[in-house]
Motif scaffolding. Structure first.
Motif, PDB file in Angstrom:
ATOM      1  N   HIS A 170     -10.820 -21.749  38.676  1.00 27.65           N
ATOM      2  CA  HIS A 170     -11.027 -21.921  37.236  1.00 27.65           C
ATOM      3  C   HIS A 170      -9.725 -21.933  36.438  1.00 27.65           C
ATOM      4  N   ALA A 171      -8.691 -21.290  36.951  1.00 31.07           N
ATOM      5  CA  ALA A 171      -7.402 -21.269  36.239  1.00 31.07           C
ATOM      6  C   ALA A 171      -6.395 -22.024  37.123  1.00 31.07           C
ATOM      7  N   LYS A 172      -5.129 -21.725  37.003  1.00 28.04           N
ATOM      8  CA  LYS A 172      -4.165 -22.416  37.863  1.00 28.04           C
ATOM      9  C   LYS A 172      -3.428 -21.412  38.726  1.00 28.04           C
ATOM     10  N   GLY A 173      -4.176 -20.450  39.221  1.00 22.61           N
ATOM     11  CA  GLY A 173      -3.544 -19.366  39.955  1.00 22.61           C
ATOM     12  C   GLY A 173      -3.033 -18.329  38.979  1.00 22.61           C
ATOM     13  N   GLY A 174      -2.235 -17.392  39.461  1.00 17.89           N
ATOM     14  CA  GLY A 174      -1.727 -16.352  38.573  1.00 17.89           C
ATOM     15  C   GLY A 174      -1.118 -15.205  39.346  1.00 17.89           C
ATOM     16  N   ASP A 175      -1.151 -14.031  38.733  1.00 18.96           N
ATOM     17  CA  ASP A 175      -0.539 -12.843  39.339  1.00 18.96           C
ATOM     18  C   ASP A 175      -1.602 -11.802  39.650  1.00 18.96           C
ATOM     19  N   ALA A 176      -1.479 -11.206  40.812  1.00 17.05           N
ATOM     20  CA  ALA A 176      -2.340 -10.091  41.167  1.00 17.05           C
ATOM     21  C   ALA A 176      -1.462  -8.858  41.331  1.00 17.05           C
ATOM     22  N   ASP A 177      -1.820  -7.796  40.635  1.00 21.25           N
ATOM     23  CA  ASP A 177      -1.079  -6.536  40.744  1.00 21.25           C
ATOM     24  C   ASP A 177      -2.043  -5.426  41.116  1.00 21.25           C
ATOM     25  N   VAL A 178      -1.653  -4.653  42.112  1.00 22.73           N
ATOM     26  CA  VAL A 178      -2.517  -3.575  42.580  1.00 22.73           C
ATOM     27  C   VAL A 178      -1.747  -2.262  42.467  1.00 22.73           C
ATOM     28  N   TYR A 179      -2.365  -1.281  41.823  1.00 25.52           N
ATOM     29  CA  TYR A 179      -1.755   0.043  41.641  1.00 25.52           C
ATOM     30  C   TYR A 179      -2.584   1.056  42.417  1.00 25.52           C
ATOM     31  N   VAL A 180      -1.917   1.811  43.258  1.00 25.76           N
ATOM     32  CA  VAL A 180      -2.634   2.683  44.177  1.00 25.76           C
ATOM     33  C   VAL A 180      -2.224   4.139  44.009  1.00 25.76           C
ATOM     34  N   THR A 181      -3.172   5.003  43.746  1.00 29.12           N
ATOM     35  CA  THR A 181      -2.956   6.450  43.829  1.00 29.12           C
ATOM     36  C   THR A 181      -4.023   6.992  44.785  1.00 29.12           C
ATOM     37  N   PRO A 182      -3.891   8.247  45.224  1.00 30.50           N
ATOM     38  CA  PRO A 182      -4.861   8.740  46.205  1.00 30.50           C
ATOM     39  C   PRO A 182      -6.318   8.600  45.745  1.00 30.50           C
ATOM     40  N   ASP A 183      -6.599   8.794  44.455  1.00 30.77           N
ATOM     41  CA  ASP A 183      -8.009   8.767  44.056  1.00 30.77           C
ATOM     42  C   ASP A 183      -8.395   7.602  43.154  1.00 30.77           C
ATOM     43  N   CYS A 184      -7.481   6.675  42.907  1.00 32.55           N
ATOM     44  CA  CYS A 184      -7.822   5.562  42.013  1.00 32.55           C
ATOM     45  C   CYS A 184      -7.012   4.317  42.359  1.00 32.55           C
ATOM     46  N   ILE A 185      -7.713   3.206  42.457  1.00 33.46           N
ATOM     47  CA  ILE A 185      -7.037   1.943  42.733  1.00 33.46           C
ATOM     48  C   ILE A 185      -7.360   0.977  41.595  1.00 33.46           C
ATOM     49  N   GLU A 194     -25.652 -13.627  35.980  1.00 35.45           N
ATOM     50  CA  GLU A 194     -25.814 -14.135  37.344  1.00 35.45           C
ATOM     51  C   GLU A 194     -26.245 -15.590  37.303  1.00 35.45           C
ATOM     52  N   GLY A 195     -25.564 -16.424  38.048  1.00 35.08           N
ATOM     53  CA  GLY A 195     -25.939 -17.826  38.145  1.00 35.08           C
ATOM     54  C   GLY A 195     -25.220 -18.723  37.158  1.00 35.08           C
ATOM     55  N   TYR A 196     -24.543 -18.141  36.155  1.00 35.31           N
ATOM     56  CA  TYR A 196     -23.807 -18.991  35.218  1.00 35.31           C
ATOM     57  C   TYR A 196     -22.492 -19.443  35.837  1.00 35.31           C
ATOM     58  N   SER A 197     -22.276 -20.742  35.870  1.00 33.44           N
ATOM     59  CA  SER A 197     -21.049 -21.271  36.464  1.00 33.44           C
ATOM     60  C   SER A 197     -20.680 -22.607  35.846  1.00 33.44           C
ATOM     61  N   THR A 198     -19.406 -22.792  35.592  1.00 41.86           N
ATOM     62  CA  THR A 198     -18.931 -24.095  35.125  1.00 41.86           C
ATOM     63  C   THR A 198     -18.207 -24.825  36.265  1.00 41.86           C
TER      64      THR A 198
END
Ligand code: ADP
Ligand code: MG
Lengths: 144, 112
Positions: free
Chosen positions: A60-75, A95-99
């Motif tokens: 749907h977009a043109k790609g992008g950035d994924a950032d993941v932050y990790v602590t012992p009890d929360c991601i 549910e079911g809505y898509s372009t």
């Protein structure tokens, strides 16, 4: 964003021109979380939700950035693109809505289940989207 | 049902490590839409699909599925085989249609 300052941070570029490689960031995150010893059910929730979001950035977009932050009890997973944005977020959440065009459907995606899945599998989902500017999605997962 | 038994029932070509052959698999889900697999196939071990692109392996991997069955006589590409092996997912190919393959496995007790 409310991520603690001692969180580990991982960054991935999501290539918007390559459907074949879509999902590679989610694969890497899954491997990393396994190595870190998180519970398999938590890892599955995170990886399915992130994979849906990553696919959305590619189709749907043109790609992008994924950032993941990790602590012992929360991601926290943050997916940011500068694509077309989402006009009506409430509608997109249904549910079911898509372009998605037919060529995407013939690749196995575009059933309109991605955003509902991301909501179901995450503990918190925030969508910040402006038409013509882009979309940022923040998902929080708690290990408790 | 084990992969060995599945392969026998649907007359499948198998790409798997020997130690995967006798793993016990419980549920299964059949679809060409990966979106639906991601929405409905939690806690299933086997994915039956007629779709042929690398996303079938990533979808199965995300859901911790350990076996993909490609139906309708299609053959896996080298990339699909490589990705499946990398993620320890057994890959099967059968000439049966989706309906026939699902029917035979269900009849045999898989996911029942
Ligand atoms: N990153 C994005 N950028 C622009 N539009 C998006 C994005 N993610 C989702 N959408 C919109 O929301 C709709 C619903 O998304 P989703 O539930 O994942 O279904 P699908 O991807 O199968 O169309 C999409 O069809 C699209 O219109
Ligand atoms: Mg989607």
């Amino acid at each position: 964003m409310t991520v603690s300052s001692d969180a580990l941070h991982f960054h991935y570029d999501v290539d918007g021109n390559n459907f074949t490689s879509a999902g590679e960031a989610s694969v890497q995150v899954k491997r990393m979380l396994r190595q870190m010893g998180y519970h398999p059910d938590l890892i599955r929730r995170i990886s399915v939700a992130m994979y849906e979001g990553e696919i959305n950035m590619v189709i749907h977009a043109k790609g992008g950035d994924a950032d993941v932050y990790v602590t012992p009890d929360c991601i926290t997973v943050i997916l940011k693109d500068v694509g077309p944005g989402i006009k009506d977020v409430n509608l997109a959440m249904q549910e079911g809505y898509s372009t998605a065009p037919d060529n995407i459907r013939s690749l196995g995606f575009g059933a309109g289940m991605g955003l509902p899945n991301m909501k179901r599998y995450s503990d918190e989902l925030k969508i910040d989207s402006v038409v013509g500017v882009g979309t940022t999605i923040e998902m929080t997962f708690r290990s408790a | 049902m084990t992969i060995r038994e599945i392969a026998e029932r649907i007359d499948a070509v198998v790409y798997a490590e020997p130690e995967q052959m006798d793993e016990d698999l419980t549920g299964a889900f059949g679809s060409d839409m990966m979106s639906d697999v991601l929405a409905f196939a939690e806690d299933r071990d086997v994915l039956l699909t007629g779709l042929l692109n690398p996303q079938i392996v990533r979808t199965a991997h995300m859901l911790d599925m350990s076996c993909i069955i490609i139906v309708r006589g299609k053959t896996a590409t080298e990339e699909i085989k490589r990705l499946a092996a990398e993620n320890e997912i057994a890959l099967l190919e059968t000439k049966l249609t989706m309906y026939e393959a699902c029917g035979k496995l269900y009849e045999g007790g898989l996911g029942r």
